[in-house]
Design an enzyme around this catalytic site. Structure first.
Site, PDB file in Angstrom:
ATOM      1  N   HIS A 129      -7.688   9.478  -2.365  1.00 17.55           N
ATOM      2  CA  HIS A 129      -7.127   9.465  -0.998  1.00 17.55           C
ATOM      3  C   HIS A 129      -8.089  10.069   0.031  1.00 17.55           C
ATOM      4  O   HIS A 129      -8.237   9.561   1.134  1.00 17.55           O
ATOM      5  CB  HIS A 129      -5.794  10.225  -1.010  1.00 17.55           C
ATOM      6  CG  HIS A 129      -4.828   9.781   0.035  1.00 17.55           C
ATOM      7  ND1 HIS A 129      -3.477   9.700  -0.174  1.00 17.55           N
ATOM      8  CD2 HIS A 129      -5.006   9.392   1.318  1.00 17.55           C
ATOM      9  CE1 HIS A 129      -2.864   9.280   0.926  1.00 17.55           C
ATOM     10  NE2 HIS A 129      -3.776   9.089   1.849  1.00 17.55           N
ATOM     11  N   LYS A 160      -2.648   5.964  -4.355  1.00 20.57           N
ATOM     12  CA  LYS A 160      -3.777   6.869  -4.102  1.00 20.57           C
ATOM     13  C   LYS A 160      -3.587   8.214  -4.790  1.00 20.57           C
ATOM     14  O   LYS A 160      -2.477   8.748  -4.835  1.00 20.57           O
ATOM     15  CB  LYS A 160      -3.939   7.080  -2.592  1.00 20.57           C
ATOM     16  CG  LYS A 160      -3.888   5.777  -1.795  1.00 20.57           C
ATOM     17  CD  LYS A 160      -4.191   5.936  -0.325  1.00 20.57           C
ATOM     18  CE  LYS A 160      -3.871   4.655   0.418  1.00 20.57           C
ATOM     19  NZ  LYS A 160      -2.457   4.555   0.874  1.00 20.57           N
ATOM     20  N   ASP A 171       0.839  -1.202   0.000  1.00 22.83           N
ATOM     21  CA  ASP A 171       0.000   0.000   0.000  1.00 22.83           C
ATOM     22  C   ASP A 171       0.875   1.253   0.000  1.00 22.83           C
ATOM     23  O   ASP A 171       1.634   1.476   0.944  1.00 22.83           O
ATOM     24  CB  ASP A 171      -0.893   0.011   1.250  1.00 22.83           C
ATOM     25  CG  ASP A 171      -1.814   1.224   1.272  1.00 22.83           C
ATOM     26  OD1 ASP A 171      -2.859   1.171   0.605  1.00 22.83           O
ATOM     27  OD2 ASP A 171      -1.460   2.240   1.922  1.00 22.83           O
ATOM     28  N   TYR A 188       3.162   9.745  -0.076  1.00 20.21           N
ATOM     29  CA  TYR A 188       4.192   9.138   0.783  1.00 20.21           C
ATOM     30  C   TYR A 188       5.604   9.366   0.276  1.00 20.21           C
ATOM     31  O   TYR A 188       6.567   9.111   0.984  1.00 20.21           O
ATOM     32  CB  TYR A 188       3.947   7.624   0.964  1.00 20.21           C
ATOM     33  CG  TYR A 188       2.598   7.249   1.528  1.00 20.21           C
ATOM     34  CD1 TYR A 188       1.728   8.203   2.039  1.00 20.21           C
ATOM     35  CD2 TYR A 188       2.179   5.922   1.547  1.00 20.21           C
ATOM     36  CE1 TYR A 188       0.482   7.859   2.533  1.00 20.21           C
ATOM     37  CE2 TYR A 188       0.936   5.569   2.051  1.00 20.21           C
ATOM     38  CZ  TYR A 188       0.091   6.542   2.528  1.00 20.21           C
ATOM     39  OH  TYR A 188      -1.141   6.181   3.023  1.00 20.21           O
TER      40      TYR A 188
HETATM   41  N1  LIG Z   1      -5.685   6.164   3.379  1.00 23.05           N
HETATM   42  C1  LIG Z   1      -5.168   6.924   4.316  1.00 23.05           C
HETATM   43  O1  LIG Z   1      -5.541   8.082   4.484  1.00 23.05           O
HETATM   44  C2  LIG Z   1      -4.118   6.340   5.223  1.00 23.05           C
HETATM   45  C3  LIG Z   1      -3.803   7.006   6.413  1.00 23.05           C
HETATM   46  C4  LIG Z   1      -2.855   6.433   7.258  1.00 23.05           C
HETATM   47  C5  LIG Z   1      -2.248   5.241   6.910  1.00 23.05           C
HETATM   48  N2  LIG Z   1      -2.546   4.616   5.720  1.00 23.05           N
HETATM   49  C6  LIG Z   1      -1.884   3.348   5.322  1.00 23.05           C
HETATM   50  O2  LIG Z   1      -2.010   2.400   6.374  1.00 23.05           O
HETATM   51  C7  LIG Z   1      -0.717   1.958   6.760  1.00 23.05           C
HETATM   52  C8  LIG Z   1      -0.688   1.542   8.222  1.00 23.05           C
HETATM   53  O3  LIG Z   1      -1.068   2.598   9.087  1.00 23.05           O
HETATM   54  P1  LIG Z   1      -0.029   3.428   9.972  1.00 23.05           P
HETATM   55  O4  LIG Z   1       1.311   3.374   9.354  1.00 23.05           O
HETATM   56  O5  LIG Z   1      -0.665   4.740  10.180  1.00 23.05           O
HETATM   57  O6  LIG Z   1      -0.009   2.705  11.383  1.00 23.05           O
HETATM   58  P2  LIG Z   1       0.010   1.208  11.964  1.00 23.05           P
HETATM   59  O7  LIG Z   1       0.234   0.218  10.897  1.00 23.05           O
HETATM   60  O8  LIG Z   1      -1.182   1.088  12.836  1.00 23.05           O
HETATM   61  O9  LIG Z   1       1.269   1.270  12.940  1.00 23.05           O
HETATM   62  C9  LIG Z   1       2.575   1.426  12.465  1.00 23.05           C
HETATM   63  C10 LIG Z   1       3.516   1.597  13.662  1.00 23.05           C
HETATM   64  O10 LIG Z   1       3.518   0.387  14.447  1.00 23.05           O
HETATM   65  C11 LIG Z   1       4.839  -0.116  14.515  1.00 23.05           C
HETATM   66  N3  LIG Z   1       4.759  -1.592  14.443  1.00 23.05           N
HETATM   67  C12 LIG Z   1       4.457  -2.317  13.339  1.00 23.05           C
HETATM   68  N4  LIG Z   1       4.396  -3.622  13.635  1.00 23.05           N
HETATM   69  C13 LIG Z   1       4.694  -3.743  14.956  1.00 23.05           C
HETATM   70  C14 LIG Z   1       4.804  -4.847  15.821  1.00 23.05           C
HETATM   71  N5  LIG Z   1       4.593  -6.079  15.391  1.00 23.05           N
HETATM   72  N6  LIG Z   1       5.118  -4.595  17.105  1.00 23.05           N
HETATM   73  C15 LIG Z   1       5.318  -3.338  17.555  1.00 23.05           C
HETATM   74  N7  LIG Z   1       5.230  -2.248  16.768  1.00 23.05           N
HETATM   75  C16 LIG Z   1       4.910  -2.448  15.471  1.00 23.05           C
HETATM   76  C17 LIG Z   1       5.588   0.473  13.352  1.00 23.05           C
HETATM   77  O11 LIG Z   1       6.962   0.518  13.663  1.00 23.05           O
HETATM   78  P3  LIG Z   1       8.118   0.800  12.583  1.00 23.05           P
HETATM   79  O12 LIG Z   1       7.659   1.918  11.728  1.00 23.05           O
HETATM   80  O13 LIG Z   1       9.277   1.150  13.430  1.00 23.05           O
HETATM   81  O14 LIG Z   1       8.352  -0.441  11.823  1.00 23.05           O
HETATM   82  C18 LIG Z   1       4.941   1.846  13.250  1.00 23.05           C
HETATM   83  O15 LIG Z   1       5.501   2.737  14.195  1.00 23.05           O
HETATM   84  C19 LIG Z   1       0.163   3.157   6.404  1.00 23.05           C
HETATM   85  O16 LIG Z   1       1.546   2.858   6.432  1.00 23.05           O
HETATM   86  C20 LIG Z   1      -0.385   3.510   5.075  1.00 23.05           C
HETATM   87  O17 LIG Z   1       0.079   2.593   4.085  1.00 23.05           O
HETATM   88  C21 LIG Z   1      -3.490   5.155   4.892  1.00 23.05           C
END
Ligand SMILES: NC(=O)c1ccc[n+]([C@@H]2O[C@H](COP(=O)([O-])OP(=O)(O)OC[C@H]3O[C@@H](n4cnc5c(N)ncnc54)[C@H](OP(=O)(O)O)[C@@H]3O)[C@@H](O)[C@H]2O)c1
Ligand SMILES: *[C@@H]1O[C@H](CO)[C@@H](O)[C@H](O)[C@H]1NC(C)=O
Ligand SMILES: *[C@@H]1O[C@H](CO)[C@@H](O)[C@H](O)[C@H]1NC(C)=O
Ligand SMILES: *[C@@H]1O[C@H](CO)[C@@H](O)[C@H](O)[C@H]1NC(C)=O
Ligand SMILES: *[C@@H]1O[C@H](CO)[C@@H](O)[C@H](O)[C@H]1NC(C)=O
Length: 326
Positions: free
Chosen positions: A132, A99, A65, A70
Protein backbone atom coordinates in the site's frame (compact mmCIF):
# COMPACT_ATOMS: atom_id res chain seq x y z
CA UNK A 1 -1.62 17.79 -55.13
CA UNK A 2 -3.91 19.42 -52.60
CA UNK A 3 -6.43 16.66 -53.07
CA UNK A 4 -3.68 14.14 -52.44
CA UNK A 5 -2.59 15.78 -49.18
CA UNK A 6 -6.23 16.00 -48.25
CA UNK A 7 -6.60 12.26 -48.74
CA UNK A 8 -3.42 11.43 -46.88
CA UNK A 9 -4.45 13.54 -43.91
CA UNK A 10 -7.93 12.04 -44.01
CA UNK A 11 -6.33 8.61 -43.87
CA UNK A 12 -4.05 9.64 -40.99
CA UNK A 13 -7.11 11.06 -39.29
CA UNK A 14 -9.03 7.82 -39.68
CA UNK A 15 -6.06 5.81 -38.42
CA UNK A 16 -5.67 8.12 -35.45
CA UNK A 17 -9.33 7.87 -34.56
CA UNK A 18 -9.21 4.11 -34.90
CA UNK A 19 -6.31 4.00 -32.43
CA UNK A 20 -8.43 5.83 -29.92
CA UNK A 21 -10.78 2.91 -29.57
CA UNK A 22 -10.37 1.65 -26.05
CA UNK A 23 -9.84 -1.95 -25.06
CA UNK A 24 -11.59 -3.13 -21.91
CA UNK A 25 -8.33 -4.66 -20.66
CA UNK A 26 -4.64 -3.89 -20.63
CA UNK A 27 -1.97 -6.63 -20.73
CA UNK A 28 0.50 -6.56 -17.86
CA UNK A 29 4.20 -7.45 -18.18
CA UNK A 30 3.47 -10.98 -16.90
CA UNK A 31 0.95 -11.54 -19.70
CA UNK A 32 -2.12 -11.25 -17.49
CA UNK A 33 -5.00 -9.01 -18.53
CA UNK A 34 -6.33 -6.32 -16.22
CA UNK A 35 -9.60 -4.46 -16.83
CA UNK A 36 -8.86 -0.77 -17.49
CA UNK A 37 -11.75 0.46 -15.37
CA UNK A 38 -12.23 -0.76 -11.83
CA UNK A 39 -14.50 0.15 -8.94
CA UNK A 40 -12.82 2.12 -6.14
CA UNK A 41 -14.17 1.23 -2.70
CA UNK A 42 -12.43 3.44 -0.13
CA UNK A 43 -14.67 4.92 2.57
CA UNK A 44 -17.60 2.66 1.76
CA UNK A 45 -18.45 -0.25 4.03
CA UNK A 46 -21.35 -2.50 5.02
CA UNK A 47 -24.42 -2.78 2.84
CA UNK A 48 -23.43 0.35 0.92
CA UNK A 49 -20.37 -1.31 -0.62
CA UNK A 50 -22.14 -4.68 -0.83
CA UNK A 51 -24.76 -3.08 -3.07
CA UNK A 52 -22.23 -0.99 -5.02
CA UNK A 53 -20.20 -4.06 -5.91
CA UNK A 54 -23.28 -5.94 -7.10
CA UNK A 55 -24.38 -2.92 -9.12
CA UNK A 56 -20.93 -2.54 -10.64
CA UNK A 57 -20.79 -6.21 -11.65
CA UNK A 58 -24.26 -5.85 -13.16
CA UNK A 59 -23.17 -2.77 -15.12
CA UNK A 60 -20.12 -4.60 -16.51
CA UNK A 61 -17.23 -3.80 -14.16
CA UNK A 62 -14.86 -6.76 -13.78
CA UNK A 63 -12.28 -5.12 -11.52
CA UNK A 64 -12.70 -4.24 -7.84
CA UNK A 65 -10.09 -2.30 -5.85
CA UNK A 66 -9.98 -2.75 -2.09
CA UNK A 67 -7.44 -2.84 0.75
CA UNK A 68 -7.10 -4.26 4.26
CA UNK A 69 -7.32 -0.65 5.46
CA UNK A 70 -10.76 -0.06 3.96
CA UNK A 71 -12.42 -2.47 6.38
CA UNK A 72 -14.82 -3.59 3.66
CA UNK A 73 -13.25 -6.84 2.45
CA UNK A 74 -15.92 -8.89 4.27
CA UNK A 75 -18.74 -6.91 2.65
CA UNK A 76 -17.12 -7.15 -0.78
CA UNK A 77 -16.68 -10.88 -0.11
CA UNK A 78 -20.42 -11.20 0.59
CA UNK A 79 -21.21 -9.44 -2.68
CA UNK A 80 -18.81 -11.64 -4.66
CA UNK A 81 -20.21 -14.79 -3.09
CA UNK A 82 -23.70 -13.67 -4.08
CA UNK A 83 -22.61 -12.83 -7.62
CA UNK A 84 -20.74 -16.10 -8.13
CA UNK A 85 -23.70 -18.16 -6.98
CA UNK A 86 -26.64 -16.14 -8.34
CA UNK A 87 -25.31 -14.76 -11.66
CA UNK A 88 -23.30 -16.10 -14.56
CA UNK A 89 -20.21 -14.25 -13.36
CA UNK A 90 -17.42 -16.58 -12.25
CA UNK A 91 -14.44 -15.97 -9.99
CA UNK A 92 -12.07 -15.97 -12.96
CA UNK A 93 -14.09 -13.23 -14.68
CA UNK A 94 -13.32 -10.65 -11.98
CA UNK A 95 -9.98 -8.98 -11.24
CA UNK A 96 -9.73 -8.39 -7.51
CA UNK A 97 -7.07 -6.15 -6.01
CA UNK A 98 -6.15 -5.69 -2.36
CA UNK A 99 -3.26 -4.09 -0.52
CA UNK A 100 -0.80 -4.97 2.22
CA UNK A 101 -1.18 -2.65 5.21
CA UNK A 102 1.78 -0.85 6.83
CA UNK A 103 1.77 -3.03 9.96
CA UNK A 104 2.62 -6.20 8.00
CA UNK A 105 5.84 -5.22 6.23
CA UNK A 106 8.24 -7.87 7.55
CA UNK A 107 8.62 -10.76 5.20
CA UNK A 108 6.73 -13.51 7.12
CA UNK A 109 3.82 -11.15 7.89
CA UNK A 110 3.06 -10.59 4.21
CA UNK A 111 1.65 -14.12 3.95
CA UNK A 112 -0.36 -13.64 7.16
CA UNK A 113 -1.74 -10.37 5.85
CA UNK A 114 -2.87 -11.66 2.48
CA UNK A 115 -4.44 -14.66 4.21
CA UNK A 116 -6.46 -12.27 6.38
CA UNK A 117 -7.64 -10.43 3.29
CA UNK A 118 -8.45 -13.63 1.41
CA UNK A 119 -10.33 -14.96 4.40
CA UNK A 120 -12.44 -11.79 4.62
CA UNK A 121 -13.05 -11.75 0.88
CA UNK A 122 -13.86 -15.47 0.82
CA UNK A 123 -11.36 -16.02 -1.97
CA UNK A 124 -8.57 -18.48 -2.72
CA UNK A 125 -6.42 -15.94 -4.49
CA UNK A 126 -6.17 -12.25 -5.37
CA UNK A 127 -5.56 -11.14 -8.93
CA UNK A 128 -3.24 -8.42 -7.70
CA UNK A 129 -1.71 -7.65 -4.32
CA UNK A 130 0.01 -4.30 -3.76
CA UNK A 131 2.28 -2.87 -1.07
CA UNK A 132 0.00 0.00 0.00
CA UNK A 133 2.86 2.40 0.87
CA UNK A 134 6.65 2.04 1.05
CA UNK A 135 6.92 2.85 4.78
CA UNK A 136 5.99 0.45 7.56
CA UNK A 137 4.30 0.93 10.94
CA UNK A 138 4.88 -0.91 14.22
CA UNK A 139 3.91 -4.55 13.91
CA UNK A 140 2.14 -6.94 16.26
CA UNK A 141 -0.60 -4.62 17.54
CA UNK A 142 -4.15 -4.73 16.28
CA UNK A 143 -4.12 -1.03 15.47
CA UNK A 144 -4.03 0.04 11.82
CA UNK A 145 -2.20 3.19 12.90
CA UNK A 146 -0.38 2.47 16.20
CA UNK A 147 0.51 5.56 18.23
CA UNK A 148 2.44 6.21 21.45
CA UNK A 149 0.72 7.83 24.48
CA UNK A 150 1.54 11.27 23.04
CA UNK A 151 -0.25 10.37 19.83
CA UNK A 152 2.88 10.05 17.69
CA UNK A 153 2.59 7.42 14.99
CA UNK A 154 4.91 4.46 15.59
CA UNK A 155 6.90 3.36 12.55
CA UNK A 156 8.70 0.12 11.87
CA UNK A 157 12.05 0.28 10.13
CA UNK A 158 11.37 -2.63 7.79
CA UNK A 159 12.88 -1.94 4.39
CA UNK A 160 10.32 -2.28 1.60
CA UNK A 161 12.89 -4.39 -0.26
CA UNK A 162 12.35 -7.06 2.42
CA UNK A 163 8.62 -6.58 2.06
CA UNK A 164 8.97 -7.25 -1.67
CA UNK A 165 10.48 -10.66 -0.88
CA UNK A 166 7.32 -11.39 1.10
CA UNK A 167 5.29 -10.31 -1.93
CA UNK A 168 7.24 -12.78 -4.07
CA UNK A 169 6.46 -15.47 -1.47
CA UNK A 170 2.70 -14.94 -1.78
CA UNK A 171 3.02 -15.01 -5.55
CA UNK A 172 4.87 -18.33 -5.50
CA UNK A 173 2.32 -19.74 -3.02
CA UNK A 174 -0.42 -18.88 -5.52
CA UNK A 175 -2.15 -16.49 -3.09
CA UNK A 176 -1.82 -13.67 -5.64
CA UNK A 177 -1.59 -13.96 -9.42
CA UNK A 178 0.28 -10.66 -9.76
CA UNK A 179 2.11 -8.38 -7.35
CA UNK A 180 2.80 -4.68 -7.45
CA UNK A 181 3.30 -1.40 -5.65
CA UNK A 182 1.33 1.61 -4.58
CA UNK A 183 2.59 5.11 -3.75
CA UNK A 184 6.21 4.31 -4.67
CA UNK A 185 8.41 7.01 -6.21
CA UNK A 186 10.80 6.32 -9.08
CA UNK A 187 13.89 5.78 -6.90
CA UNK A 188 12.03 3.31 -4.73
CA UNK A 189 10.82 1.46 -7.81
CA UNK A 190 14.37 1.16 -9.09
CA UNK A 191 15.52 -0.15 -5.71
CA UNK A 192 12.83 -2.84 -5.93
CA UNK A 193 13.79 -3.66 -9.51
CA UNK A 194 17.44 -4.04 -8.55
CA UNK A 195 16.62 -6.97 -6.22
CA UNK A 196 13.35 -8.31 -7.60
CA UNK A 197 13.12 -11.87 -8.87
CA UNK A 198 9.64 -10.95 -10.05
CA UNK A 199 9.02 -7.42 -11.27
CA UNK A 200 6.06 -5.38 -10.02
CA UNK A 201 3.41 -5.11 -12.75
CA UNK A 202 1.58 -2.06 -11.35
CA UNK A 203 2.25 1.10 -9.39
CA UNK A 204 -1.03 2.51 -8.10
CA UNK A 205 -0.74 6.24 -7.44
CA UNK A 206 -2.87 9.34 -7.08
CA UNK A 207 -3.42 10.55 -10.63
CA UNK A 208 -5.76 13.13 -12.17
CA UNK A 209 -5.25 16.22 -14.35
CA UNK A 210 -3.91 18.34 -11.44
CA UNK A 211 -1.30 15.61 -10.73
CA UNK A 212 -1.01 13.81 -14.03
CA UNK A 213 2.15 11.87 -13.12
CA UNK A 214 3.61 12.26 -16.61
CA UNK A 215 7.21 11.63 -15.48
CA UNK A 216 6.35 8.67 -13.28
CA UNK A 217 4.15 7.24 -16.02
CA UNK A 218 6.96 7.45 -18.59
CA UNK A 219 9.47 6.07 -16.09
CA UNK A 220 7.21 3.11 -15.27
CA UNK A 221 6.32 2.53 -18.88
CA UNK A 222 10.01 2.17 -19.80
CA UNK A 223 10.20 -0.57 -17.16
CA UNK A 224 7.04 -2.40 -18.19
CA UNK A 225 5.07 -1.16 -15.18
CA UNK A 226 1.51 0.07 -15.72
CA UNK A 227 0.10 2.90 -13.61
CA UNK A 228 -3.25 2.68 -11.89
CA UNK A 229 -4.82 6.10 -11.20
CA UNK A 230 -6.39 6.46 -7.78
CA UNK A 231 -8.60 9.44 -6.92
CA UNK A 232 -9.09 10.02 -10.68
CA UNK A 233 -11.82 12.57 -9.91
CA UNK A 234 -9.53 14.21 -7.34
CA UNK A 235 -12.01 12.73 -4.81
CA UNK A 236 -14.63 14.83 -6.59
CA UNK A 237 -12.66 18.08 -6.49
CA UNK A 238 -11.96 18.18 -10.25
CA UNK A 239 -15.59 17.85 -11.29
CA UNK A 240 -16.08 21.62 -11.53
CA UNK A 241 -12.89 22.38 -13.47
CA UNK A 242 -13.75 24.80 -16.30
CA UNK A 243 -11.58 23.14 -18.96
CA UNK A 244 -12.86 19.68 -18.09
CA UNK A 245 -16.45 20.94 -18.17
CA UNK A 246 -15.96 22.58 -21.57
CA UNK A 247 -14.62 19.36 -23.04
CA UNK A 248 -17.43 17.43 -21.40
CA UNK A 249 -20.03 19.75 -22.97
CA UNK A 250 -18.43 19.42 -26.38
CA UNK A 251 -18.74 15.63 -26.21
CA UNK A 252 -22.11 15.67 -24.44
CA UNK A 253 -20.71 13.73 -21.50
CA UNK A 254 -20.06 14.54 -17.82
CA UNK A 255 -16.89 15.88 -16.23
CA UNK A 256 -16.42 12.54 -14.45
CA UNK A 257 -16.53 10.74 -17.79
CA UNK A 258 -13.89 13.06 -19.26
CA UNK A 259 -11.61 12.52 -16.25
CA UNK A 260 -11.96 8.74 -16.44
CA UNK A 261 -11.62 8.55 -20.21
CA UNK A 262 -8.53 10.79 -20.04
CA UNK A 263 -6.67 8.23 -17.92
CA UNK A 264 -7.85 5.22 -19.87
CA UNK A 265 -6.96 6.84 -23.18
CA UNK A 266 -3.38 7.49 -22.02
CA UNK A 267 -2.93 3.85 -21.04
CA UNK A 268 -3.56 4.26 -17.33
CA UNK A 269 -5.83 1.88 -15.40
CA UNK A 270 -8.44 3.90 -13.52
CA UNK A 271 -10.50 3.11 -10.40
CA UNK A 272 -13.18 5.77 -9.75
CA UNK A 273 -15.12 5.19 -6.56
CA UNK A 274 -18.89 5.55 -6.61
CA UNK A 275 -21.75 4.13 -4.62
CA UNK A 276 -24.93 5.07 -6.52
CA UNK A 277 -26.06 3.22 -9.63
CA UNK A 278 -26.18 6.52 -11.50
CA UNK A 279 -22.48 7.29 -10.92
CA UNK A 280 -21.37 3.67 -11.22
CA UNK A 281 -23.00 3.44 -14.66
CA UNK A 282 -21.81 6.85 -15.77
CA UNK A 283 -18.20 6.11 -14.81
CA UNK A 284 -18.12 2.87 -16.79
CA UNK A 285 -19.79 4.33 -19.85
CA UNK A 286 -16.65 5.90 -21.34
CA UNK A 287 -15.69 3.38 -23.99
CA UNK A 288 -17.41 5.34 -26.76
CA UNK A 289 -16.00 8.75 -25.94
CA UNK A 290 -13.11 9.85 -28.16
CA UNK A 291 -11.08 12.70 -26.72
CA UNK A 292 -9.13 14.39 -29.50
CA UNK A 293 -5.41 14.95 -29.27
CA UNK A 294 -6.23 18.60 -28.65
CA UNK A 295 -8.57 17.67 -25.79
CA UNK A 296 -5.87 15.46 -24.29
CA UNK A 297 -3.33 18.31 -24.52
CA UNK A 298 -5.70 20.80 -22.88
CA UNK A 299 -6.24 18.36 -20.03
CA UNK A 300 -2.47 17.69 -19.78
CA UNK A 301 -1.93 21.43 -19.40
CA UNK A 302 -3.98 21.48 -16.18
CA UNK A 303 -1.16 19.74 -14.32
CA UNK A 304 0.01 21.60 -11.20
CA UNK A 305 1.54 18.69 -9.24
CA UNK A 306 -1.25 19.09 -6.72
CA UNK A 307 -1.37 16.07 -4.44
CA UNK A 308 -4.37 15.60 -2.14
CA UNK A 309 -3.22 12.40 -0.40
CA UNK A 310 -0.07 13.76 1.25
CA UNK A 311 0.01 11.46 4.35
CA UNK A 312 1.41 14.18 6.60
CA UNK A 313 2.23 11.92 9.53
CA UNK A 314 4.87 10.03 7.52
CA UNK A 315 6.66 13.05 6.04
CA UNK A 316 9.78 12.55 8.14
CA UNK A 317 10.04 8.80 7.62
CA UNK A 318 13.03 7.74 5.51
CA UNK A 319 10.75 5.83 3.17
CA UNK A 320 8.23 8.66 2.71
CA UNK A 321 7.63 8.62 -1.07
CA UNK A 322 6.55 12.17 -1.88
CA UNK A 323 9.71 14.20 -1.19
CA UNK A 324 10.86 13.73 -4.78
CA UNK A 325 9.23 15.38 -7.81
CA UNK A 326 8.16 11.94 -9.02
N1 LIG B 1 -3.49 3.22 -3.09
C1 LIG B 1 -3.90 4.22 -2.34
O1 LIG B 1 -3.18 4.71 -1.47
C2 LIG B 1 -5.27 4.80 -2.59
C3 LIG B 1 -5.58 6.05 -2.04
C4 LIG B 1 -6.84 6.59 -2.31
C5 LIG B 1 -7.74 5.89 -3.09
N2 LIG B 1 -7.43 4.65 -3.59
C6 LIG B 1 -8.39 3.87 -4.41
O2 LIG B 1 -8.86 4.68 -5.48
C7 LIG B 1 -10.28 4.76 -5.42
C8 LIG B 1 -10.79 6.06 -6.01
O3 LIG B 1 -10.26 7.19 -5.35
P1 LIG B 1 -11.10 8.08 -4.32
O4 LIG B 1 -12.19 7.27 -3.74
O5 LIG B 1 -10.10 8.68 -3.42
O6 LIG B 1 -11.70 9.27 -5.18
P2 LIG B 1 -12.39 9.47 -6.62
O7 LIG B 1 -12.71 8.19 -7.26
O8 LIG B 1 -11.56 10.46 -7.34
O9 LIG B 1 -13.73 10.24 -6.21
C9 LIG B 1 -14.75 9.62 -5.47
C10 LIG B 1 -15.81 10.67 -5.13
O10 LIG B 1 -16.43 11.14 -6.34
C11 LIG B 1 -17.82 10.90 -6.28
N3 LIG B 1 -18.26 10.50 -7.63
C12 LIG B 1 -18.00 9.31 -8.24
N4 LIG B 1 -18.48 9.30 -9.49
C13 LIG B 1 -19.10 10.50 -9.68
C14 LIG B 1 -19.79 11.06 -10.77
N5 LIG B 1 -19.95 10.39 -11.90
N6 LIG B 1 -20.28 12.30 -10.62
C15 LIG B 1 -20.11 13.00 -9.47
N7 LIG B 1 -19.46 12.51 -8.40
C16 LIG B 1 -18.94 11.26 -8.51
C17 LIG B 1 -18.02 9.80 -5.27
O11 LIG B 1 -19.31 9.91 -4.72
P3 LIG B 1 -20.01 8.76 -3.84
O12 LIG B 1 -19.00 8.27 -2.88
O13 LIG B 1 -21.13 9.48 -3.19
O14 LIG B 1 -20.50 7.71 -4.75
C18 LIG B 1 -16.91 10.12 -4.27
O15 LIG B 1 -17.31 11.15 -3.39
C19 LIG B 1 -10.56 4.56 -3.93
O16 LIG B 1 -11.92 4.31 -3.65
C20 LIG B 1 -9.63 3.45 -3.63
O17 LIG B 1 -10.16 2.21 -4.11
C21 LIG B 1 -6.19 4.12 -3.35
C1 LIG C 1 -14.67 6.56 -31.37
O1 LIG C 1 -13.76 5.88 -32.20
C2 LIG C 1 -14.11 4.51 -32.40
C3 LIG C 1 -13.02 3.88 -33.21
O2 LIG C 1 -12.75 4.62 -34.35
C4 LIG C 1 -15.46 4.43 -33.11
O3 LIG C 1 -15.82 3.07 -33.26
C5 LIG C 1 -16.50 5.12 -32.26
O4 LIG C 1 -17.73 5.16 -32.94
C6 LIG C 1 -16.07 6.54 -31.96
N1 LIG C 1 -16.99 7.07 -30.98
C7 LIG C 1 -17.48 8.29 -31.04
C8 LIG C 1 -18.43 8.66 -29.96
O5 LIG C 1 -17.16 9.09 -31.89
C1 LIG D 1 -5.47 -8.98 18.32
O1 LIG D 1 -6.80 -9.42 18.13
C2 LIG D 1 -6.95 -10.82 18.21
C3 LIG D 1 -8.40 -11.17 17.86
O2 LIG D 1 -9.28 -10.20 18.34
C4 LIG D 1 -6.54 -11.31 19.60
O3 LIG D 1 -6.67 -12.71 19.68
C5 LIG D 1 -5.09 -10.89 19.86
O4 LIG D 1 -4.73 -11.22 21.16
C6 LIG D 1 -4.91 -9.40 19.66
N1 LIG D 1 -3.49 -9.09 19.73
C7 LIG D 1 -3.01 -8.01 20.36
C8 LIG D 1 -1.54 -7.83 20.36
O5 LIG D 1 -3.74 -7.18 20.92
C1 LIG E 1 -14.47 24.14 -7.55
O1 LIG E 1 -15.05 24.07 -6.24
C2 LIG E 1 -14.13 24.31 -5.18
C3 LIG E 1 -14.84 24.17 -3.85
O2 LIG E 1 -15.98 23.40 -3.94
C4 LIG E 1 -13.54 25.71 -5.29
O3 LIG E 1 -12.57 25.90 -4.31
C5 LIG E 1 -12.89 25.86 -6.67
O4 LIG E 1 -12.45 27.18 -6.85
C6 LIG E 1 -13.90 25.52 -7.78
N1 LIG E 1 -13.23 25.58 -9.06
C7 LIG E 1 -13.75 26.18 -10.12
C8 LIG E 1 -12.92 26.13 -11.37
O5 LIG E 1 -14.84 26.71 -10.11
C1 LIG F 1 -26.53 13.83 -24.84
O1 LIG F 1 -26.47 12.79 -23.87
C2 LIG F 1 -27.73 12.51 -23.27
C3 LIG F 1 -27.49 11.55 -22.12
O2 LIG F 1 -26.63 10.51 -22.51
C4 LIG F 1 -28.69 12.00 -24.35
O3 LIG F 1 -29.95 11.71 -23.77
C5 LIG F 1 -28.83 13.05 -25.44
O4 LIG F 1 -29.61 12.55 -26.49
C6 LIG F 1 -27.46 13.46 -25.97
N1 LIG F 1 -27.58 14.62 -26.86
C7 LIG F 1 -26.97 14.67 -28.03
C8 LIG F 1 -27.16 15.93 -28.79
O5 LIG F 1 -26.27 13.77 -28.45
Amino acid sequence: MHKMIGRVSLLVCLMASCCQSLDQTITLSNGRKMPVIGLGTYRATGDVIYNSVLTALDVGYRHIDTAYLYDNEKDIGRALKHAFSETKIKREDVFIVSKLWHTFHSRPLVTEAIEKSLNSLGLEYLDLYLIHFPFGLKEGTNETTPVDPQGNVLFSDVDYVETWKGMEDVLSKGLAKSIGLSNFNHEQIDRILSVAKVKPVINQVECHPYLNQKQLKDFCSERGIVLTAYSPLGTGRLLNDTVVLEIADKHNVTAAQVLIRYEAQRGVVVIPKATSRKYIEENFNVFNINLSEEDMKSIDSLNQNLRYNVVDYAKKNKYYPFNLPY
